[in-house]
Motif scaffolding. Structure first.
Motif, PDB file in Angstrom:
ATOM      1  N   GLU A   1      -8.959   2.445   8.940  1.00 56.02           N
ATOM      2  CA  GLU A   1      -9.170   1.043   8.577  1.00 56.02           C
ATOM      3  C   GLU A   1     -10.588   0.600   8.934  1.00 56.02           C
ATOM      4  O   GLU A   1     -11.062   0.838  10.047  1.00 56.02           O
ATOM      5  CB  GLU A   1      -8.176   0.128   9.285  1.00 56.02           C
ATOM      6  CG  GLU A   1      -8.337  -1.329   8.869  1.00 56.02           C
ATOM      7  CD  GLU A   1      -7.602  -2.302   9.773  1.00 56.02           C
ATOM      8  OE1 GLU A   1      -6.913  -1.855  10.703  1.00 56.02           O
ATOM      9  OE2 GLU A   1      -7.738  -3.521   9.537  1.00 56.02           O
TER      10      GLU A   1
ATOM     11  N   PRO B   1       0.805  -1.227   0.000  1.00 56.89           N
ATOM     12  CA  PRO B   1       0.000   0.000   0.000  1.00 56.89           C
ATOM     13  C   PRO B   1       0.834   1.270   0.000  1.00 56.89           C
ATOM     14  O   PRO B   1       0.324   2.336  -0.376  1.00 56.89           O
ATOM     15  CB  PRO B   1      -0.829  -0.118   1.285  1.00 56.89           C
ATOM     16  CG  PRO B   1      -0.030  -1.006   2.170  1.00 56.89           C
ATOM     17  CD  PRO B   1       0.679  -1.963   1.268  1.00 56.89           C
TER      18      PRO B   1
ATOM     19  N   ARG C   1      -6.041  -1.542   1.909  1.00 61.36           N
ATOM     20  CA  ARG C   1      -5.059  -0.487   2.129  1.00 61.36           C
ATOM     21  C   ARG C   1      -4.079  -0.872   3.240  1.00 61.36           C
ATOM     22  O   ARG C   1      -3.050  -0.217   3.433  1.00 61.36           O
ATOM     23  CB  ARG C   1      -5.755   0.833   2.466  1.00 61.36           C
ATOM     24  CG  ARG C   1      -6.659   1.352   1.360  1.00 61.36           C
ATOM     25  CD  ARG C   1      -7.465   2.537   1.818  1.00 61.36           C
ATOM     26  NE  ARG C   1      -8.358   2.206   2.939  1.00 61.36           N
ATOM     27  CZ  ARG C   1      -9.144   3.071   3.555  1.00 61.36           C
ATOM     28  NH1 ARG C   1      -9.146   4.343   3.179  1.00 61.36           N
ATOM     29  NH2 ARG C   1      -9.926   2.695   4.552  1.00 61.36           N
TER      30      ARG C   1
END
Ligand SMILES: [Fe+2]
Length: 428
Positions: free
Chosen positions: A365, A149, A291
């Motif tokens: 997240e 990422p 991610r």
């Protein structure tokens, strides 16, 4: 090529009921939406499924896209070829039916026995085998590459990399500009299937023989230990391939659990500690907020089979067909609280692998949505169920597809903002 004499599919569970070959190609617009699609979702779900195209066993494997917020479905055909059973001769044998990724402006359908297959990301037009402008060092390419990422690099490998039956493995990385680096050749002790792997910032991993499922993620923690989360089954999940003694488990008894290995890379012992069971349920198809791939993650998303949820198995059993694992719920496991929230789509529904969609503009997240294809055995049609992870126990939207799609394997969400305009691809 002469027309095949047999014009029906074999009378087997994998060709009947919901698993009856779909053979659909086309577009559907203005799909029925129940609930609402959030304004900040704008992208495409790319998905692949395995679908016998011509009786009795010759297959083409459709690629599908589902675009939101204007719900549109587009179905196209990629390729399937079995070189050992082909009744006819094909110029290109790539199967390209396990996963589909969008990388460096290119839509690539993947199966690990060949190079990627390039397709137009908008029209799904098949372009052909793709060797990364002549750079691909291996004859094969993994179905589960990992994206760093931070750097945007794609970490990949191919096994049987010098041809069928060879023990050679080729590791390589592809930069965000498409350039190859870190090409490394290895020779495995035996020639074996290596469907998935785990990558952290500085390591890639091996473990002793087992039946691991897909990896959820891997990373290095603050103590320098390597954390690997993946599904582990104590049984031979590929029951159709008996072991050397000819034994294989009864398919209905096969279960898999999400487990965590903690590995000290400086240890002097070759025996890994027993893994921690992160979730005791029978689970599969693990995903994260991508991610956080190769970095510490706290949110896990996966398919779950929990008969206590109330699935009406008696009703749907004659409609299931065969050849695909059954999961009746989507799960969100928060590793900080160890709480699991479960979405049960309905008594006559089973789920496929979910994908996470980040909430636009949020770097947090797990802040976003979960999207999954759902098989409705009452209507015998497919649906997309969208969950807002603020409350993943209910659907934010259900999008009805006007077709029945056989269960697929993997796919990925691509935000419209990440779709490059450079879709021209040179192919082999
Ligand atoms: Fe896979």
């Amino acid at each position: 090529m002469t027309s095949p004499k047999v014009l029906h599919f074999p009378d087997r569970p994998q060709f009947s009921a919901f698993m009856k070959p779909c053979r659909v190609e086309g577009e559907a617009h203005k799909l029925e939406v129940y609930g609402d699609i959030p304004d900040d979702i704008d992208g495409t779900l790319f998905w692949v499924m395995l679908d016998p195209q011509m009786p009795p066993f010759i297959e083409d494997d459709p690629m599908a896209t589902y675009a939101l917020p204007n719900p549109t479905a587009n179905y196209g055909l990629s390729k399937y070829r079995n070189k050992y059973t082909d009744a006819v001769r094909f110029n290109i044998r790539s199967t390209a039916n396990a996963n589909v990724i969008y990388f460096n402006g290119q839509l690539l359908a993947l199966k690990e026995d060949s190079p990627p297959y390039a397709m137009d990301p908008v029209t799904l037009e098949t372009k052909g085998l793709y060797d990364f402008e002549g750079q691909l060092p291996s004859l094969t390419f993994t179905a589960h590459p990992k994206i760093d990422p931070d750097t945007g690099e794609m970490i990949c490998f191919g096994y049987e990399a010098k041809g069928d039956g060879t023990p050679d493995i080729c590791y390589y990385q592809v930069g965000p500009d498409g350039g190859f680096s870190d090409i490394c050749w290895l020779v495995a002790p035996v020639c074996a299937m290596i469907h998935d792997f785990a990558v952290t910032e500085n390591w890639w991993l091996r473990w002793n023989n087992s039946f691991p499922g897909h990896t959820l993620n891997a990373y290095e923690n603050e103590k320098g230990n390597i954390i690997v989360d993946l599904g582990i089954s104590q049984q031979n999940v590929f029951f159709w391939w008996p072991d050397s003694k000819g034994s294989a488990p009864e398919p209905s008894t096969i279960t898999s659990q999400l487990m965590r290995f903690t590995i000290n890379p400086n240890t002097t012992t070759e025996t890994l500690s027993d893994p921690e069971v992160l979730h005791t349920g029978n689970s599969k198809f693990y995903r994260i907020d991508d991610r956080f791939a190769t970095r510490k993650h706290n949110h896990c998303f996966f398919d779950l089979m929990d008969p206590s949820l109330g699935t009406d198995f008696e009703s749907i059993a004659p409609r299931l067909g065969g050849g695909y694992p059954l999961y009746n719920a989507l799960a969100h496991l928060d590793l900080l609280t160890r709480e699991t929230k479960v979405y049960f789509p309905g008594k006559t529904h089973l789920v496929q692998e979910p994908v996470f969609i980040p909430k636009a503009g949020s770097p947090v997240e797990g802040d976003g949505y979960l999207l999954a294809l759902v098989n409705n055995y009452n209507t015998m049609a497919s649906e997309l169920h969208l969950l807002d992870l603020k409350d993943p126990t209910t659907a934010r939207a259900v999008i009805k597809l006007p077709v029945r799609l056989r269960p697929g394997l993997h796919g990925n969400w691509v935000d419209s903002g990440d779709m490059s305009s450079k879709i021209g691809v040179s192919t082999i």
